[in-house]
Design a protein around this motif. Structure first.
Motif, mmCIF file in Angstrom:
data_model
loop_
_atom_site.group_PDB
_atom_site.id
_atom_site.type_symbol
_atom_site.label_atom_id
_atom_site.label_comp_id
_atom_site.label_asym_id
_atom_site.label_seq_id
_atom_site.Cartn_x
_atom_site.Cartn_y
_atom_site.Cartn_z
ATOM 1 N N TYR A 129 -19.284 3.094 33.027
ATOM 2 C CA TYR A 129 -19.943 4.394 32.997
ATOM 3 C C TYR A 129 -19.736 5.092 34.328
ATOM 4 O O TYR A 129 -19.816 4.465 35.392
ATOM 5 N N ASN A 130 -19.444 6.377 34.298
ATOM 6 C CA ASN A 130 -19.254 7.134 35.534
ATOM 7 C C ASN A 130 -20.103 8.397 35.517
ATOM 8 O O ASN A 130 -20.406 8.945 34.453
ATOM 9 N N PHE A 131 -20.494 8.842 36.696
ATOM 10 C CA PHE A 131 -21.339 10.030 36.830
ATOM 11 C C PHE A 131 -21.069 10.665 38.188
ATOM 12 O O PHE A 131 -20.528 10.036 39.093
ATOM 13 N N GLY A 132 -21.458 11.927 38.319
ATOM 14 C CA GLY A 132 -21.239 12.600 39.588
ATOM 15 C C GLY A 132 -21.648 14.056 39.548
ATOM 16 O O GLY A 132 -22.215 14.543 38.562
ATOM 17 N N SER A 133 -21.346 14.761 40.624
ATOM 18 C CA SER A 133 -21.681 16.179 40.736
ATOM 19 C C SER A 133 -20.639 16.876 41.597
ATOM 20 O O SER A 133 -19.907 16.241 42.361
ATOM 21 N N ASN B 286 -20.996 13.151 33.430
ATOM 22 C CA ASN B 286 -21.155 11.744 33.108
ATOM 23 C C ASN B 286 -20.192 11.407 31.979
ATOM 24 O O ASN B 286 -19.808 12.272 31.191
ATOM 25 N N GLY B 287 -19.802 10.131 31.910
ATOM 26 C CA GLY B 287 -18.837 9.759 30.891
ATOM 27 C C GLY B 287 -18.526 8.280 30.893
ATOM 28 O O GLY B 287 -19.228 7.463 31.509
ATOM 29 N N PHE B 288 -17.453 7.951 30.210
ATOM 30 C CA PHE B 288 -17.050 6.564 30.009
ATOM 31 C C PHE B 288 -15.548 6.455 30.204
ATOM 32 O O PHE B 288 -14.791 7.367 29.860
ATOM 33 N N GLY B 289 -15.107 5.326 30.756
ATOM 34 C CA GLY B 289 -13.681 5.131 30.976
ATOM 35 C C GLY B 289 -13.254 3.697 30.768
ATOM 36 O O GLY B 289 -14.065 2.767 30.872
ATOM 37 N N VAL B 290 -11.979 3.505 30.463
ATOM 38 C CA VAL B 290 -11.397 2.168 30.309
ATOM 39 C C VAL B 290 -9.979 2.199 30.872
ATOM 40 O O VAL B 290 -9.295 3.224 30.803
ATOM 41 N N SER B 291 -9.548 1.095 31.488
ATOM 42 C CA SER B 291 -8.228 1.065 32.106
ATOM 43 C C SER B 291 -7.635 -0.335 32.061
ATOM 44 O O SER B 291 -8.355 -1.333 31.988
ATOM 45 N N VAL B 292 -6.311 -0.384 32.119
ATOM 46 C CA VAL B 292 -5.559 -1.633 32.224
ATOM 47 C C VAL B 292 -4.615 -1.495 33.406
ATOM 48 O O VAL B 292 -3.801 -0.558 33.449
ATOM 49 N N THR B 293 -4.735 -2.394 34.382
ATOM 50 C CA THR B 293 -3.910 -2.309 35.593
ATOM 51 C C THR B 293 -3.226 -3.641 35.868
ATOM 52 O O THR B 293 -3.870 -4.591 36.310
ATOM 53 N N PRO B 294 -1.921 -3.747 35.621
ATOM 54 C CA PRO B 294 -1.173 -4.961 35.935
ATOM 55 C C PRO B 294 -0.777 -5.019 37.406
ATOM 56 O O PRO B 294 -0.705 -3.984 38.081
ATOM 57 N N GLY C 212 -0.856 1.935 35.854
ATOM 58 C CA GLY C 212 -1.391 1.325 34.642
ATOM 59 C C GLY C 212 -1.719 2.356 33.586
ATOM 60 O O GLY C 212 -1.168 3.468 33.572
ATOM 61 N N LEU C 213 -2.638 1.991 32.692
ATOM 62 C CA LEU C 213 -3.084 2.861 31.608
ATOM 63 C C LEU C 213 -4.569 3.143 31.769
ATOM 64 O O LEU C 213 -5.330 2.260 32.179
ATOM 65 N N GLY C 214 -4.983 4.363 31.410
ATOM 66 C CA GLY C 214 -6.391 4.697 31.520
ATOM 67 C C GLY C 214 -6.814 5.758 30.526
ATOM 68 O O GLY C 214 -6.017 6.616 30.137
ATOM 69 N N TYR C 215 -8.072 5.682 30.087
ATOM 70 C CA TYR C 215 -8.653 6.687 29.195
ATOM 71 C C TYR C 215 -10.048 7.033 29.710
ATOM 72 O O TYR C 215 -10.844 6.136 30.023
ATOM 73 N N ASN C 216 -10.342 8.320 29.803
ATOM 74 C CA ASN C 216 -11.639 8.774 30.282
ATOM 75 C C ASN C 216 -12.185 9.878 29.395
ATOM 76 O O ASN C 216 -11.444 10.788 28.988
ATOM 77 N N SER C 217 -13.475 9.805 29.092
ATOM 78 C CA SER C 217 -14.170 10.843 28.336
ATOM 79 C C SER C 217 -15.383 11.289 29.141
ATOM 80 O O SER C 217 -16.225 10.470 29.507
ATOM 81 N N ASN C 218 -15.447 12.580 29.464
ATOM 82 C CA ASN C 218 -16.516 13.098 30.320
ATOM 83 C C ASN C 218 -17.134 14.372 29.760
ATOM 84 O O ASN C 218 -16.471 15.146 29.055
ATOM 85 N N LYS C 219 -18.395 14.588 30.118
ATOM 86 C CA LYS C 219 -19.091 15.824 29.781
ATOM 87 C C LYS C 219 -19.627 16.437 31.067
ATOM 88 O O LYS C 219 -20.297 15.771 31.858
ATOM 89 N N VAL C 220 -19.302 17.708 31.279
ATOM 90 C CA VAL C 220 -19.726 18.432 32.472
ATOM 91 C C VAL C 220 -20.711 19.519 32.073
ATOM 92 O O VAL C 220 -20.439 20.318 31.169
#
Length: 199
Positions: free
Chosen positions: A113-117, A134-142, A160-168
């Motif tokens: 979970y991520n959040f900020g301003s 605030n939002g959610f993220g997932v990643s794969v880093t070799p 690597g690979l990453g996906y993030n979904s956020n609401k501002v």
């Protein structure tokens, strides 16, 4: 439009024991800078981030733990300036596989979970626009590990690979919000290097 992109990522510490029943403590720091110059606008973006991790090694190859991160960004343009601070907390799973006596590969699957301003001030106005996210993220880093001597090793990452979904949401207008979904493929586009120690 001319773009200049400089990416620097450096792992500052990583102490681990690659044996069952031990703990992993690691961390990284990164810096990102971009400059855009055009006939209409000049812009500069600087970002600094840190990511510490703590995990428990259930087997010689599998580690599970928690990770946190903090990111600080500053934007400067001809029309205005902005700053943003983002934080995150989540979990990760690491799987490692020896290739030889000196080489080892591993991959981290992380989510959280991520959040900020943030805020933005227009050059031609005294109003400061602020927002929260605030939002959610997932990643794969070799990554690749090179053993040196006495438990020391060098670590190399290549994106690597990453996906993030956020609401501002915007403070000046509670009914105004923005949702974003980003998919990032940075394998081969970024580089990180560090040192580790096995106890």
């Amino acid at each position: 439009m001319k773009k200049t992109l400089v990416i620097l990522a450096l792992t500052i510490f990583s102490f681990a024991n690659a044996q069952k029943g031990t703990y992993l403590v690691s961390g990284s720091v990164g810096f990102y800078s971009q400059k855009v110059n055009s006939s209409r606008n000049h812009a500069t973006q600087n970002n600094f981030g840190i990511m510490p991790k703590v995990g428990y090694q259930f087997t010689d190859y599998l580690t599970v733990g928690v990770q946190t991160n903090a990111s600080f960004t500053k934007n400067e343009t001809d029309s205005g300036n902005g700053k943003s601070n983002y934080y995150g907390i989540g979990a990760f799973v690491r799987y490692s596989k020896p290739l030889s006596e000196i080489f080892e590969v591993y991959a981290d699957l992380g989510s959280g979970y991520n959040f900020g301003s943030g805020n933005y001030a227009n050059t031609n106005s005294t109003t400061v626009n602020t927002n929260k996210s605030n939002g959610f993220g997932v990643s794969v880093t070799p990554a690749l590990l090179l053993k040196i001597k006495n438990g020391f090793a060098l670590n190399f990452g290549f994106g690597g690979l990453g996906y993030n979904s956020n609401k501002v949401t915007f403070e000046n207008d509670s009914n105004n919000f923005q949702k974003t979904k980003n998919f990032e493929f940075t394998f081969g586009q970024t580089f990180s290097a560090g040192i580790s120690k096995n106890f």
